[in-house]
Design an enzyme around this catalytic site. Structure first.
Site, short mmCIF file in Angstrom:
data_model
loop_
_atom_site.label_atom_id
_atom_site.label_comp_id
_atom_site.label_asym_id
_atom_site.label_seq_id
_atom_site.Cartn_x
_atom_site.Cartn_y
_atom_site.Cartn_z
N LEU A 41 0.73 -1.13 0.29
CA LEU A 41 -0.43 0.42 0.11
C LEU A 41 0.69 1.43 0.14
CD1 LEU A 41 -2.67 -1.15 2.21
CD2 LEU A 41 -2.94 -0.64 0.08
N CYS A 45 3.57 6.80 -3.62
CA CYS A 45 3.93 8.54 -2.41
C CYS A 45 5.25 7.25 -1.31
CB CYS A 45 2.74 9.08 -2.04
SG CYS A 45 3.66 10.19 -0.66
N GLY A 148 -3.33 7.34 -9.73
CA GLY A 148 -2.68 7.91 -9.79
C GLY A 148 -1.55 8.13 -11.14
N GLU A 209 17.58 22.83 -18.19
CA GLU A 209 15.79 23.02 -17.58
C GLU A 209 16.10 23.86 -19.05
OE1 GLU A 209 13.48 22.80 -15.99
OE2 GLU A 209 12.89 23.89 -17.38
N VAL A 244 17.51 19.36 -24.24
CA VAL A 244 18.49 18.07 -24.39
C VAL A 244 17.35 17.12 -25.24
CG1 VAL A 244 18.57 15.44 -23.65
CG2 VAL A 244 18.83 18.02 -21.57
N LEU A 327 0.52 15.67 -5.88
CA LEU A 327 1.21 16.17 -4.40
C LEU A 327 0.14 14.60 -3.76
CD1 LEU A 327 1.44 20.24 -4.09
CD2 LEU A 327 3.24 17.86 -4.70
N HIS A 452 10.19 32.96 21.24
CA HIS A 452 11.98 33.20 21.05
C HIS A 452 13.29 32.21 21.77
CE1 HIS A 452 15.63 35.22 19.99
NE2 HIS A 452 15.82 35.48 21.47
P1 FAD Z 1 -0.71 6.96 -6.40
O1 FAD Z 1 0.52 7.57 -5.30
O2 FAD Z 1 0.45 7.12 -7.65
O3 FAD Z 1 -1.06 5.49 -6.51
C1 FAD Z 1 -1.81 4.62 -6.68
C2 FAD Z 1 -1.75 3.51 -6.66
O4 FAD Z 1 -2.47 2.97 -7.96
C3 FAD Z 1 -0.39 2.54 -7.20
O5 FAD Z 1 -0.14 2.10 -6.48
C4 FAD Z 1 -0.37 1.88 -8.59
O6 FAD Z 1 -0.32 0.04 -8.02
C5 FAD Z 1 -2.46 1.09 -8.19
N1 FAD Z 1 -3.25 1.10 -9.42
C6 FAD Z 1 -3.10 1.98 -10.26
N2 FAD Z 1 -3.78 1.18 -11.76
C7 FAD Z 1 -4.78 -0.40 -10.83
C8 FAD Z 1 -5.25 -1.19 -11.51
N3 FAD Z 1 -5.68 -0.88 -11.97
N4 FAD Z 1 -5.53 -1.77 -9.50
C9 FAD Z 1 -5.69 -1.80 -9.00
N5 FAD Z 1 -4.50 -0.36 -8.43
C10 FAD Z 1 -4.09 0.17 -9.03
N6 FAD Z 1 4.27 14.13 -3.14
C11 FAD Z 1 4.18 15.53 -2.52
O7 FAD Z 1 2.96 15.52 -1.70
N7 FAD Z 1 5.22 15.13 -1.03
C12 FAD Z 1 6.76 15.10 -2.05
O8 FAD Z 1 7.43 14.90 -0.86
C13 FAD Z 1 6.63 13.92 -2.88
N8 FAD Z 1 7.75 13.60 -3.16
C14 FAD Z 1 8.03 12.85 -4.66
C15 FAD Z 1 9.44 11.77 -5.08
C16 FAD Z 1 9.23 11.54 -5.95
C17 FAD Z 1 10.29 10.40 -6.49
C18 FAD Z 1 7.41 10.82 -6.88
C19 FAD Z 1 7.85 10.70 -7.99
C20 FAD Z 1 6.57 11.48 -6.59
C21 FAD Z 1 6.58 12.60 -5.30
N9 FAD Z 1 5.43 13.17 -4.89
C22 FAD Z 1 5.61 13.89 -3.31
C23 FAD Z 1 3.91 12.78 -5.70
C24 FAD Z 1 3.12 12.15 -4.99
O9 FAD Z 1 3.54 10.80 -4.82
C25 FAD Z 1 2.03 11.69 -5.58
O10 FAD Z 1 0.91 12.99 -5.62
C26 FAD Z 1 1.25 10.91 -5.52
O11 FAD Z 1 1.43 9.68 -4.63
C27 FAD Z 1 -0.60 10.51 -5.70
O12 FAD Z 1 -1.04 10.02 -4.70
P2 FAD Z 1 -2.40 8.67 -5.71
O13 FAD Z 1 -2.93 8.35 -4.61
O14 FAD Z 1 -3.01 10.05 -6.40
O15 FAD Z 1 -1.46 7.37 -6.55
P1 NAI Z 2 8.19 19.32 -12.70
O1 NAI Z 2 7.18 19.12 -14.24
O2 NAI Z 2 8.81 19.61 -11.84
O3 NAI Z 2 9.63 19.54 -13.53
C1 NAI Z 2 10.11 18.67 -14.79
C2 NAI Z 2 11.16 20.11 -15.96
O4 NAI Z 2 12.12 19.24 -16.52
C3 NAI Z 2 10.54 21.10 -15.95
O5 NAI Z 2 10.52 22.19 -15.19
C4 NAI Z 2 10.14 21.61 -17.36
O6 NAI Z 2 10.36 22.69 -17.99
C5 NAI Z 2 11.72 20.16 -17.79
N1 NAI Z 2 11.72 19.97 -18.88
C6 NAI Z 2 10.85 18.56 -20.11
N2 NAI Z 2 11.44 18.63 -20.65
C7 NAI Z 2 12.43 18.84 -20.85
C8 NAI Z 2 14.12 18.67 -21.70
N3 NAI Z 2 13.29 18.31 -23.10
N4 NAI Z 2 15.22 19.38 -21.23
C9 NAI Z 2 15.39 19.71 -20.50
N5 NAI Z 2 14.09 20.43 -19.34
C10 NAI Z 2 12.98 19.55 -19.98
O7 NAI Z 2 8.08 16.83 -13.34
P2 NAI Z 2 9.36 16.66 -12.26
O8 NAI Z 2 10.44 17.42 -11.44
O9 NAI Z 2 9.01 15.21 -13.02
O10 NAI Z 2 8.37 15.58 -10.70
C11 NAI Z 2 6.75 15.12 -11.34
C12 NAI Z 2 5.89 15.68 -10.43
O11 NAI Z 2 5.83 14.86 -9.18
C13 NAI Z 2 6.23 16.90 -9.76
O12 NAI Z 2 4.90 17.68 -10.59
C14 NAI Z 2 5.67 17.19 -8.23
O13 NAI Z 2 4.33 17.57 -7.95
C15 NAI Z 2 5.98 15.79 -8.24
N6 NAI Z 2 6.64 16.22 -7.23
C16 NAI Z 2 6.67 16.60 -5.66
C17 NAI Z 2 7.42 16.28 -4.53
C18 NAI Z 2 7.03 17.17 -3.65
O14 NAI Z 2 6.64 17.48 -3.67
N7 NAI Z 2 8.59 17.55 -3.18
C19 NAI Z 2 9.41 15.30 -5.34
C20 NAI Z 2 9.11 15.06 -6.49
C21 NAI Z 2 8.23 15.18 -7.30
#
Ligand code: FAD
Ligand code: NAI
Length: 473
Positions: A41, A45, A148, A209, A244, A327, A452
């Site tokens: 589960l 995230c 997700g 970027e 890129v 998020l 403070h």
């Molecule tokens: P998900 O977390 O993607 O969950 C969806 C689930 O549905 C999955 O487990 C999948 O297996 C399941 N599923 C899909 N299709 C099916 C199906 N047909 N049957 C059964 N199960 C299925 N957000 C933050 O707020 N803070 C952060 O610090 C942050 N850090 C991140 C770091 C990274 C590296 C990444 C990639 C993301 C990060 N995010 C962060 C974003 C965050 O992970 C997502 O916004 C969040 O997980 C979304 O929740 P969700 O429930 O919509 O989907």
């Molecule tokens: P993002 O959308 O935040 O950033 C992608 C970046 O790549 C953009 O700035 C874009 O201009 C750039 N880009 C796209 N194509 C390119 C190219 N060809 N060459 C150079 N630059 C290029 O997406 P990211 O970082 O992959 O994160 C995905 C999602 O995961 C975010 O939207 C965020 O909501 C979530 N996330 C949240 C975190 C948190 O809340 N701390 C941590 C990590 C992820």
């Protein structure tokens, strides 16, 4: 097969959106099942996102600080070295502990956890390919889709992710060796967080970027500039306004071709590892949305109205797979609101009150409008800024980079946005969110006692600066 149920609510997906919705539904007395195919589960995230990345961010920060920043604090250490396998293990343990914790919460709340992949047969009937083999069917009065998102592939298939040398965030959380040179494609949140991790652990990191600023969507321009300076001081290199085009493996290296955003200059970079972090996209594979008649838009997002209803009456949708910021806390709030709509016909999410946090060091956090948004909307506003360099606690902590910035409406002093770059910004932003939820003015914050010496006094003084003058700057 005879379907199990009928359930009042079936949630598809056990991520932050889905698992929170399932627990809330059960708490409200609905007979609830959650279908999850990952085998654990917590979704993206907990398994490959927020949690493992924060484990790596925290521990790489401690390592880096111990190695480079601790002597001036009066602590002599020698022989500091990285034990990467142990750091990865600590990360895995935090993931397992938390994902198992949700299973316990499901049991406590009597949520049926169905392990398998869901697929619609009709709006009220779902087939599940069970992970243990075989198939079952589930009958549902209400369904919430919370499937997700997934890593967006590089456009046009020009870069193939192998999760070893050309990695997504998932592979970047699993590297078994610190790369000598790492190129990060995309200066959004993932690029900056994971770029920071590997830079602290010793990699030479270059972030490429396309846009003229780092930090992704929604960041205030002034904060983005300061953020870039701060990370550059830490050793990260940036190539902005650069796109890129391709990345190809050659003789153990990856060769990256870039082009200036204007298209007039090309360059070649090389790296040991490339991180592709150009965004994520909604995930609906295998759901068989057509069988239920559920609509998607041209970006693959499931279309919903302002009460989370899809185009099908009894099916709602929340989280990354639909509109809005991707998020975890946004997905969670939607999960609760969607369940409340099912239960009582009312629910609410304030989309202007969703904070964003980048967990680098210092952290970057914001809520509400940016200065550029207010300018574009023609809103008259005041700016109140206070630097951490003038905050006593930040000074004593030897951690005083950054500032707090308040944006308040000129006429009414109502807080319209708060932007922080600085230590503990991610915790501190909650005060801004709360203030905005209560429609507070900057004077309200300025007249609220803050203990403070705390970092939060910088928050109070920025509010003072927005409606009058701060004391310490
Ligand atoms: P998900 O977390 O993607 O969950 C969806 C689930 O549905 C999955 O487990 C999948 O297996 C399941 N599923 C899909 N299709 C099916 C199906 N047909 N049957 C059964 N199960 C299925 N957000 C933050 O707020 N803070 C952060 O610090 C942050 N850090 C991140 C770091 C990274 C590296 C990444 C990639 C993301 C990060 N995010 C962060 C974003 C965050 O992970 C997502 O916004 C969040 O997980 C979304 O929740 P969700 O429930 O919509 O989907
Ligand atoms: P993002 O959308 O935040 O950033 C992608 C970046 O790549 C953009 O700035 C874009 O201009 C750039 N880009 C796209 N194509 C390119 C190219 N060809 N060459 C150079 N630059 C290029 O997406 P990211 O970082 O992959 O994160 C995905 C999602 O995961 C975010 O939207 C965020 O909501 C979530 N996330 C949240 C975190 C948190 O809340 N701390 C941590 C990590 C992820």
């Amino acid at each position: 097969a005879t379907p199990s149920g009928p359930y009042d609510a079936v949630i598809i997906g056990g991520g932050p959106g889905g698992y929170v919705a399932a627990i809330k539904a059960a708490q409200l007395g609905l007979k609830t099942a959650c279908i999850e195919k990952r085998g654990s589960l917590g979704g993206t995230c907990l398994n490959v996102g927020c949690i493992p990345s924060k484990a790596m961010l925290n521990n790489s920060h401690i390592y880096h600080q111990t190695k480079h920043d601790i002597q001036k604090r009066g602590i002599d250490v020698s022989g500091v070295s990285l034990n990467l396998p142990q750091m990865l293990k600590a990360k895995d343990q935090s993931v397992t502990g938390l994902t198992k914790g949700i299973e316990t919460l499901f049991k406590q709340n009597k949520v049926d956890y169905i392990k398998g992949a869901a697929s619609f047969i009709s709006p009220t009937r779902i087939s599940v390919q069970l992970l243990e083999g075989g198939e079952t069917e589930v009958e549902a009065k209400n369904v919430i889709i919370a499937t997700g998102s997934e890593v967006a592939p590089f456009p046009g298939g020009a870069i193939e992710i192998d999760e070893q040398q050309i990695v997504s965030s998932t592979g970047a959380l699993e590297l078994q060796e610190v790369p000598k040179k790492m190129v990060v494609i995309g200066g959004g949140i993932i690029g900056l967080e994971m770029g920071s991790v590997w830079s602290r652990l010793g990699a030479e990191v270059t972030v490429v970027e396309f846009l003229g600023a780092i930090g992704g969507a929604g960041i205030d321009e002034e904060v983005a500039k300061q953020f870039q300076k701060t990370l550059a001081k830490q050793g990260l290199k940036f190539k902005l306004n650069t796109k890129v085009l391709s990345a190809d493996k050659q003789d153990g290296k990856v060769i990256i071709k870039t082009q200036s955003a204007k298209g007039d200059k090309e360059e070649t970079l090389d790296a040991d590892v490339v991180l592709v972090a150009v965004g994520r996209r909604p995930y609906t594979e295998g759901l068989n949305l057509d069988a239920a008649g559920i609509e998607k838009d041209n970006k693959g997002r499931i279309v919903i109205d302002d009460q989370f209803n899809t185009s099908v009456k009894n099916i709602k949708c929340i989280g990354d797979v639909t509109f809005g910021p991707m998020l975890a806390h946004k997905a969670e709030e939607e999960g609760i609101a969607a369940v409340e709509y099912i239960h009582s016909g009312h629910g609410h999410v304030n989309y202007n009150g969703i904070p964003s946090v980048v967990y680098t060091h210092p952290e970057v956090a914001w809520v509400g409008k940016t200065e550029q948004e207010l300018k574009a909307a023609g809103v008259k506003y005041n700016v109140g800024k206070f630097p951490f360099a003038a905050n006593s606690r930040a000074k004593t902590n030897l951690d005083s980079e950054g500032f707090v910035k308040f944006l308040s409406e000129a006429e009414t002093d109502k807080i319209l946005g708060v932007h922080i770059i600085g230590p503990n910004a991610g915790e501190m932003i909650s005060e801004g969110v709360l203030a905005m939820e209560y429609g507070a003015s900057s004077e309200d914050i300025a007249r609220t006692t803050h203990a403070h010496p705390t970092l939060s006094e910088a928050f109070k003084e920025a509010a003072m600066a927005a409606y009058g003058k701060p004391i310490h700057f």
